[in-house]
Design an enzyme around this catalytic site. Sequence first.
Site, short mmCIF file in Angstrom:
data_model
loop_
_atom_site.label_atom_id
_atom_site.label_comp_id
_atom_site.label_asym_id
_atom_site.label_seq_id
_atom_site.Cartn_x
_atom_site.Cartn_y
_atom_site.Cartn_z
N GLU A 1 45.77 55.44 54.74
CA GLU A 1 46.93 55.64 53.86
C GLU A 1 46.42 56.41 52.66
O GLU A 1 45.63 55.87 51.88
CB GLU A 1 47.51 54.30 53.39
N CYS B 1 51.12 56.51 44.67
CA CYS B 1 50.92 57.57 45.66
C CYS B 1 52.21 58.33 45.93
O CYS B 1 52.19 59.50 46.31
CB CYS B 1 50.36 56.98 46.95
P1 NAD Z 1 39.48 56.44 46.26
O1 NAD Z 1 39.59 57.21 47.51
O2 NAD Z 1 38.65 56.99 45.17
O3 NAD Z 1 38.89 54.97 46.55
C1 NAD Z 1 39.48 54.11 47.51
C2 NAD Z 1 38.43 53.15 48.04
O4 NAD Z 1 37.46 53.87 48.80
C3 NAD Z 1 37.64 52.46 46.93
O5 NAD Z 1 37.41 51.13 47.35
C4 NAD Z 1 36.35 53.25 46.87
O6 NAD Z 1 35.25 52.52 46.37
C5 NAD Z 1 36.14 53.60 48.32
N1 NAD Z 1 35.33 54.80 48.57
C6 NAD Z 1 35.22 55.91 47.80
N2 NAD Z 1 34.45 56.83 48.44
C7 NAD Z 1 34.07 56.29 49.62
C8 NAD Z 1 33.31 56.75 50.73
N3 NAD Z 1 32.76 57.96 50.75
N4 NAD Z 1 33.16 55.94 51.80
C9 NAD Z 1 33.75 54.72 51.82
N5 NAD Z 1 34.48 54.22 50.80
C10 NAD Z 1 34.64 54.99 49.72
O7 NAD Z 1 40.98 56.16 45.77
P2 NAD Z 1 41.45 55.59 44.36
O8 NAD Z 1 41.17 56.62 43.32
O9 NAD Z 1 40.94 54.21 44.17
O10 NAD Z 1 43.02 55.46 44.57
C11 NAD Z 1 43.95 56.46 44.25
C12 NAD Z 1 44.29 57.26 45.49
O11 NAD Z 1 44.85 56.40 46.47
C13 NAD Z 1 45.33 58.34 45.25
O12 NAD Z 1 44.97 59.47 45.99
C14 NAD Z 1 46.59 57.72 45.82
O13 NAD Z 1 47.57 58.66 46.21
C15 NAD Z 1 46.06 56.96 46.97
N6 NAD Z 1 46.97 55.89 47.37
C16 NAD Z 1 47.61 55.98 48.57
C17 NAD Z 1 48.52 55.01 48.94
C18 NAD Z 1 49.25 55.04 50.25
O14 NAD Z 1 49.72 54.00 50.67
N7 NAD Z 1 49.38 56.16 50.89
C19 NAD Z 1 48.78 53.95 48.07
C20 NAD Z 1 48.09 53.89 46.87
C21 NAD Z 1 47.19 54.86 46.53
#
Ligand code: NAD
Length: 483
Positions: free
Chosen positions: A241, A275
């Site tokens: 997501e 998001c």
């Molecule tokens: P992010 O991708 O930076 O982090 C998400 C998770 O992934 C965190 O737990 C982080 O530690 C982990 N992570 C980061 N890099 C990684 C890697 N290389 N391998 C494995 N894990 C890793 O996202 P964020 O900044 O925390 O959240 C905001 C983003 O989430 C925005 O892009 C937003 O649009 C999206 N979002 C999507 C939805 C949806 O349902 N579609 C809902 C909420 C937020």
Amino acid sequence: MNTHLIDGQWCDGEGDAFESLNPFNQQVLWLGRSASAAQVDEAVRAARAAFAGWALRPLVERIVVVERFAECLCEQAEVLAKAIGEEIGKPLWEARTEVTSMINKVAISVRSQAERAGEQHGADGSTRLSHRPHGVVAVLGPYNFPGHLPNGHIVPALLAGNSVLFKPSELTPRVAEITVRCWQQAGLPSGVLSLLQGGRRTGEALAAAEIDGLFFTGSSATGAALHRQFAGHPERLLALEMGGNNPLLVEPVENRAAAVQIILQSAFISAGQRCTCARRLLVPHGHWGDELLRELVQAASALRPGAFDDQPEPFMGTVISLHAARQLREAQQYLIELGGKPLLPLTQLRHGAALLSPGIIDVTALESVPDEEYFGPLLQVQRYQGFEQAIKLANATRFGLAAGLISDSSERFARFHALSRAGIVNWNKPLTGASSGAPFGGIGASGNHRPSAWYAADYCAYPVATLQAETLSAPPAVPGLPG
Ligand code: NAD
């Protein structure tokens, strides 16, 4: 400090040190160390050992545990709402709605699992459809709904009978810890749910471990990295997501004041950190569009950002960090250098606080508008000539999460609905609104066709199709086989 839950025991991390800061005043809220790769493996082994016992429990017993978790959340509601407010800057009124969504998710998940992943028997008893859990699954959460979004994977995954390894965002370890303590209080057996704190490296270690599935909510860049890491492993389920660059198309409507309110809530709620927030507002050229923008700028400049616990309550809080605040200012500057015209400049309101005012920038003159998700209160305006051009602009993105139309015409909405490439297509409603009784997810760079919310039960279990007969008899004869 006991900050990780592994095999039912709270323990220290053995990886890098990190801390969580209040984005309004930079006060340290949580200090600890991330889980090392060895701790990740230990948690996976414990989850594997716990799996059979949990999966074979009757569903009604799993439901009892999950309902006790909801009761604990009710008891802890104010503590959790305050922790959300402190850790991510979300105003208390909104943090409370997040906790309510977490509580409600339990009953919703029980119902959706029965509907989407229950048992079905053919009328004559000779066929049966059932669903089985995958085994050990990881849940990676984002920071913007640190309670509700991981919860949206964890509750259905546990109901289905999986063991879960939860790695929250490194920006929200405290909210995660409070939530997991509720799970423990609910009587979840040791090893069925582990909490592994940490950032990218811990996430990568989890994705590389011997797991059966990974349910991710976060940015498109991280989702794509996980997808690469899962390449060559068709046996591991990956549900992604991700973000969006969501268009909101507005037509000349009679009730312009209502249109302005919908735009404000679509673009700036949660300081633009949802998001589904509108990132691009498509406005018709001409007088009506000029007037709409004038009223929008006026209304947006009256929005009150503030600390999560300010009185009277602010409309929006901080963004997640000073780093994120700087990135958003830089994004605005970049768009200006490309030819964008600020209609309302996004500014940092207070030194040392990640508190931004809403920004609106007209990017119509740009030769090519960057197809990026700017995750904060920065709304780009594109003027259009005619409905068909507007639809083209709306779809001119590699993402496909949400798209909205504000229009008095049902024919226009029918066309918009048919042509929009997005998983959420709203009409005369804020883009950020979503029904808990509906699936939630996007296409393109926004998701890999495994929508969450009402459909989460689908990726938490796999279907088992059965042909059966209580009495043994020879199957019908086939040519060439002696009877
Ligand atoms: P992010 O991708 O930076 O982090 C998400 C998770 O992934 C965190 O737990 C982080 O530690 C982990 N992570 C980061 N890099 C990684 C890697 N290389 N391998 C494995 N894990 C890793 O996202 P964020 O900044 O925390 O959240 C905001 C983003 O989430 C925005 O892009 C937003 O649009 C999206 N979002 C999507 C939805 C949806 O349902 N579609 C809902 C909420 C937020």
